[in-house]
Write a protein that holds these residues in place. Structure first.
Motif, PDB file in Angstrom:
ATOM      1  N   GLY A  56      10.151   6.017   2.317  1.00  0.00           N
ATOM      2  CA  GLY A  56      10.973   5.040   2.172  1.00  0.00           C
ATOM      3  C   GLY A  56      10.789   3.879   1.161  1.00  0.00           C
ATOM      4  O   GLY A  56      11.589   3.078   1.019  1.00  0.00           O
ATOM      5  N   TRP A  57       9.673   4.375   0.417  1.00  0.00           N
ATOM      6  CA  TRP A  57       9.279   3.166  -0.534  1.00  0.00           C
ATOM      7  C   TRP A  57       9.467   3.934  -2.072  1.00  0.00           C
ATOM      8  O   TRP A  57       9.077   4.799  -2.084  1.00  0.00           O
ATOM      9  CB  TRP A  57       7.917   2.717  -0.465  1.00  0.00           C
ATOM     10  N   ALA A  58       9.914   3.014  -2.924  1.00  0.00           N
ATOM     11  CA  ALA A  58       9.866   3.413  -4.634  1.00  0.00           C
ATOM     12  C   ALA A  58       8.802   3.099  -5.255  1.00  0.00           C
ATOM     13  O   ALA A  58       8.321   2.149  -5.269  1.00  0.00           O
ATOM     14  CB  ALA A  58      11.292   3.064  -4.762  1.00  0.00           C
ATOM     15  N   GLY A  59       8.900   3.977  -6.362  1.00  0.00           N
ATOM     16  CA  GLY A  59       7.758   3.664  -7.387  1.00  0.00           C
ATOM     17  C   GLY A  59       8.543   4.113  -8.779  1.00  0.00           C
ATOM     18  O   GLY A  59       9.364   4.976  -8.678  1.00  0.00           O
ATOM     19  N   ASP A  60       8.293   3.163  -9.703  1.00  0.00           N
ATOM     20  CA  ASP A  60       9.140   3.257 -11.012  1.00  0.00           C
ATOM     21  C   ASP A  60       8.212   3.149 -12.344  1.00  0.00           C
ATOM     22  O   ASP A  60       7.514   2.142 -12.308  1.00  0.00           O
ATOM     23  CB  ASP A  60      10.300   2.408 -11.199  1.00  0.00           C
ATOM     24  N   SER A  61       8.039   4.094 -13.343  1.00  0.00           N
ATOM     25  CA  SER A  61       7.242   3.883 -14.413  1.00  0.00           C
ATOM     26  C   SER A  61       7.564   4.793 -15.467  1.00  0.00           C
ATOM     27  O   SER A  61       8.531   5.747 -15.622  1.00  0.00           O
ATOM     28  CB  SER A  61       5.746   4.170 -14.088  1.00  0.00           C
ATOM     29  N   ALA A  62       7.204   4.186 -16.694  1.00  0.00           N
ATOM     30  CA  ALA A  62       7.621   4.816 -18.159  1.00  0.00           C
ATOM     31  C   ALA A  62       6.228   5.163 -19.144  1.00  0.00           C
ATOM     32  O   ALA A  62       5.671   4.019 -19.041  1.00  0.00           O
ATOM     33  CB  ALA A  62       8.992   4.448 -18.430  1.00  0.00           C
ATOM     34  N   LEU A  63       6.472   5.776 -19.993  1.00  0.00           N
ATOM     35  CA  LEU A  63       5.510   5.874 -20.834  1.00  0.00           C
ATOM     36  C   LEU A  63       6.349   6.351 -22.284  1.00  0.00           C
ATOM     37  O   LEU A  63       7.342   6.913 -22.246  1.00  0.00           O
ATOM     38  CB  LEU A  63       4.101   6.568 -20.677  1.00  0.00           C
ATOM     39  N   SER A  64       5.664   6.378 -23.573  1.00  0.00           N
ATOM     40  CA  SER A  64       6.178   6.856 -24.854  1.00  0.00           C
ATOM     41  C   SER A  64       5.045   7.710 -25.337  1.00  0.00           C
ATOM     42  O   SER A  64       3.878   7.298 -25.300  1.00  0.00           O
ATOM     43  CB  SER A  64       6.805   5.772 -25.579  1.00  0.00           C
ATOM     44  N   LEU A  65       5.156   8.615 -26.206  1.00  0.00           N
ATOM     45  CA  LEU A  65       4.349   9.525 -26.654  1.00  0.00           C
ATOM     46  C   LEU A  65       4.914  10.065 -28.011  1.00  0.00           C
ATOM     47  O   LEU A  65       6.030  10.255 -28.089  1.00  0.00           O
ATOM     48  CB  LEU A  65       3.729  10.510 -25.787  1.00  0.00           C
ATOM     49  N   VAL A  66       4.021  10.509 -28.741  1.00  0.00           N
ATOM     50  CA  VAL A  66       4.352  11.386 -29.932  1.00  0.00           C
ATOM     51  C   VAL A  66       4.178  12.816 -29.733  1.00  0.00           C
ATOM     52  O   VAL A  66       2.905  13.117 -29.344  1.00  0.00           O
ATOM     53  CB  VAL A  66       4.012  10.697 -31.330  1.00  0.00           C
ATOM     54  N   ASP A  74       0.961  -1.180  -0.239  1.00  0.00           N
ATOM     55  CA  ASP A  74       0.008   0.250  -0.042  1.00  0.00           C
ATOM     56  C   ASP A  74       0.805   1.255  -0.117  1.00  0.00           C
ATOM     57  O   ASP A  74       0.607   2.250  -0.757  1.00  0.00           O
ATOM     58  CB  ASP A  74      -1.025   0.170   1.339  1.00  0.00           C
ATOM     59  N   ALA A  75       1.895   1.148   0.852  1.00  0.00           N
ATOM     60  CA  ALA A  75       2.982   2.425   0.631  1.00  0.00           C
ATOM     61  C   ALA A  75       3.391   2.654  -0.485  1.00  0.00           C
ATOM     62  O   ALA A  75       3.761   3.713  -1.009  1.00  0.00           O
ATOM     63  CB  ALA A  75       3.751   2.181   2.010  1.00  0.00           C
ATOM     64  N   MET A  76       3.943   1.606  -1.053  1.00  0.00           N
ATOM     65  CA  MET A  76       4.395   1.667  -2.624  1.00  0.00           C
ATOM     66  C   MET A  76       3.559   1.926  -3.561  1.00  0.00           C
ATOM     67  O   MET A  76       3.828   2.792  -4.531  1.00  0.00           O
ATOM     68  CB  MET A  76       5.180   0.223  -2.924  1.00  0.00           C
ATOM     69  N   HIS A  77       2.080   1.830  -3.407  1.00  0.00           N
ATOM     70  CA  HIS A  77       1.070   2.471  -4.291  1.00  0.00           C
ATOM     71  C   HIS A  77       1.194   3.768  -4.279  1.00  0.00           C
ATOM     72  O   HIS A  77       1.033   4.448  -5.035  1.00  0.00           O
ATOM     73  CB  HIS A  77      -0.193   1.592  -3.927  1.00  0.00           C
ATOM     74  N   ALA A  78       1.256   4.213  -2.889  1.00  0.00           N
ATOM     75  CA  ALA A  78       1.186   5.794  -2.779  1.00  0.00           C
ATOM     76  C   ALA A  78       2.525   6.322  -3.545  1.00  0.00           C
ATOM     77  O   ALA A  78       2.301   7.442  -4.088  1.00  0.00           O
ATOM     78  CB  ALA A  78       1.433   6.193  -1.329  1.00  0.00           C
ATOM     79  N   ALA A  79       3.525   5.708  -3.388  1.00  0.00           N
ATOM     80  CA  ALA A  79       4.845   6.444  -4.293  1.00  0.00           C
ATOM     81  C   ALA A  79       4.554   6.253  -5.599  1.00  0.00           C
ATOM     82  O   ALA A  79       4.785   6.926  -6.395  1.00  0.00           O
ATOM     83  CB  ALA A  79       6.021   5.336  -3.912  1.00  0.00           C
ATOM     84  N   GLY A  80       3.902   5.219  -5.975  1.00  0.00           N
ATOM     85  CA  GLY A  80       3.731   4.880  -7.648  1.00  0.00           C
ATOM     86  C   GLY A  80       2.716   5.815  -7.996  1.00  0.00           C
ATOM     87  O   GLY A  80       2.801   6.208  -9.238  1.00  0.00           O
ATOM     88  N   GLN A  81       1.865   6.356  -7.117  1.00  0.00           N
ATOM     89  CA  GLN A  81       0.836   7.223  -7.619  1.00  0.00           C
ATOM     90  C   GLN A  81       1.561   8.735  -7.729  1.00  0.00           C
ATOM     91  O   GLN A  81       1.039   9.574  -8.585  1.00  0.00           O
ATOM     92  CB  GLN A  81      -0.472   7.223  -6.819  1.00  0.00           C
ATOM     93  N   VAL A  82       2.418   8.872  -6.979  1.00  0.00           N
ATOM     94  CA  VAL A  82       3.438   9.908  -7.370  1.00  0.00           C
ATOM     95  C   VAL A  82       3.605  10.298  -8.615  1.00  0.00           C
ATOM     96  O   VAL A  82       3.962  11.294  -9.496  1.00  0.00           O
ATOM     97  CB  VAL A  82       4.285  10.473  -6.174  1.00  0.00           C
ATOM     98  N   VAL A  83       4.386   9.018  -8.951  1.00  0.00           N
ATOM     99  CA  VAL A  83       5.198   8.810 -10.243  1.00  0.00           C
ATOM    100  C   VAL A  83       4.032   8.863 -11.429  1.00  0.00           C
ATOM    101  O   VAL A  83       4.133   9.622 -12.558  1.00  0.00           O
ATOM    102  CB  VAL A  83       5.865   7.436 -10.451  1.00  0.00           C
ATOM    103  N   ALA A  84       2.849   8.281 -11.113  1.00  0.00           N
ATOM    104  CA  ALA A  84       1.965   8.413 -12.016  1.00  0.00           C
ATOM    105  C   ALA A  84       1.493   9.723 -12.452  1.00  0.00           C
ATOM    106  O   ALA A  84       1.236  10.355 -13.427  1.00  0.00           O
ATOM    107  CB  ALA A  84       0.860   7.435 -11.709  1.00  0.00           C
ATOM    108  N   ARG A  85       1.265  10.550 -11.244  1.00  0.00           N
ATOM    109  CA  ARG A  85       1.115  11.978 -11.604  1.00  0.00           C
ATOM    110  C   ARG A  85       2.091  12.870 -12.369  1.00  0.00           C
ATOM    111  O   ARG A  85       1.678  13.625 -12.975  1.00  0.00           O
ATOM    112  CB  ARG A  85       0.735  12.651 -10.212  1.00  0.00           C
ATOM    113  N   ALA A  86       3.145  12.464 -12.170  1.00  0.00           N
ATOM    114  CA  ALA A  86       4.258  13.171 -12.558  1.00  0.00           C
ATOM    115  C   ALA A  86       4.261  12.920 -14.032  1.00  0.00           C
ATOM    116  O   ALA A  86       4.527  13.795 -14.899  1.00  0.00           O
ATOM    117  CB  ALA A  86       5.717  12.807 -11.990  1.00  0.00           C
ATOM    118  N   LEU A  87       4.072  11.619 -14.544  1.00  0.00           N
ATOM    119  CA  LEU A  87       4.123  11.114 -15.743  1.00  0.00           C
ATOM    120  C   LEU A  87       2.955  11.904 -16.573  1.00  0.00           C
ATOM    121  O   LEU A  87       2.926  12.378 -17.799  1.00  0.00           O
ATOM    122  CB  LEU A  87       4.057   9.601 -15.991  1.00  0.00           C
ATOM    123  N   THR A  88       1.892  11.831 -15.838  1.00  0.00           N
ATOM    124  CA  THR A  88       0.816  12.651 -16.559  1.00  0.00           C
ATOM    125  C   THR A  88       0.987  14.030 -16.720  1.00  0.00           C
ATOM    126  O   THR A  88       0.676  14.512 -17.752  1.00  0.00           O
ATOM    127  CB  THR A  88      -0.561  12.354 -15.573  1.00  0.00           C
TER     128      THR A  88
END
Length: 256
Positions: A107-117, A11-25
């Protein structure tokens, strides 16, 4: 050593992952003709600041790197596969941009990537990005208890190869936890039924990287970070952080 995460840790990693998701969006919404890669990096920095998160990219220096990484996103344009350093380069109509971002929160990490034109897309680029997303989805679907790492690798590689794309050898996904890169490695091609068994509590970054020409070769650019296709063809990158649970794969970096 691989650490199995508790439900509370996931659940804590999900919170970190959602920060990544907002940054990528936010980066996706900002990316446009004339916008610089450094400006996109600042957009992601602001999202991390507002969330009280830090960047696992900024200052990261693995053994191969001549210098610490200077940004919070990797911004890879056209023939750059991954690890592109944000510069003053301003995006042009038709550029294919891959953006990778991470965050550490509590203290927990999230990591994500996307591609766009950016601007008007080439049909070939749309097909390439679609294949990267389909390969990612196939890898996530294979991330279930009872399967093995090789099942994820096979699922990703099958989509890539069937579509006629190359896969840069030696690069792929990885475990995620208190650090961005943990054991185990998650290749983008492999044999089903082989490798480490998938157990509840494992958290993995699954990240297909596709080369449009169908060639598997790449080279390291002069900056010591950016990987580029050897033949100048375009590349795409997609990634999610995924938890293995008894109920099935849980995508922690899903963008809403």
């Amino acid at each position: 050593m691989m650490e199995l995460k508790t439900n509370t840790s996931i659940d804590a990693m999900h919170a970190a992952g959602q920060v990544v998701a907002r940054a990528l969006t936010a980066v996706r919404q900002t990316a446009d003709v004339g916008v610089s890669l450094l400006e996109l990096d600042e957009v992601a920095r602001e999202v991390l600041r507002e969330a009280g998160a830090s960047s696992p990219f900024l200052g990261y220096r693995p053994s191969f790197a001549p210098t610490p990484f200077p940004a919070v996103i990797c911004a890879s344009v056209n023939d750059a596969i991954v690890h592109g350093i944000p510069t003053r380069y301003r995006l042009r109509d038709g550029d294919l941009l891959s953006v990778d971002c991470g965050a550490v929160l509590d203290g927990w990490a999230g990591d994500s990537a996307l591609s766009l034109v950016v601007g008007r897309p080439r049909p070939a680029d749309v097909r390439l990005i679609d294949a990267a997303e389909r390969a990612l989805a196939a890898g996530v679907a294979a991330a279930v208890v009872g399967n093995r790492i090789g099942d994820i690798a096979h699922a990703v590689g099958t989509v890539c190869r069937t579509a006629g794309y190359g896969i840069p050898q030696g690069f792929g996904g990885h475990g995620v936890g208190r650090r961005m890169h943990e054991d185990p490695e998650v290749p983008n091609e492999g044999r089903p039924g082989r490798g480490l068994p998938l157990r509840p509590g494992m958290v993995l970054a699954i990240e297909p990287m596709l080369i449009a020409s169908g060639q598997d070769t790449y080279y390291e650019a002069d900056d010591g970070w950016t990987l580029r296709t050897s033949d100048g063809s375009r590349a795409a990158h997609a990634e999610h952080t995924v938890a293995i649970t008894e109920a099935g794969p849980r995508v922690l970096t899903e963008r809403r």
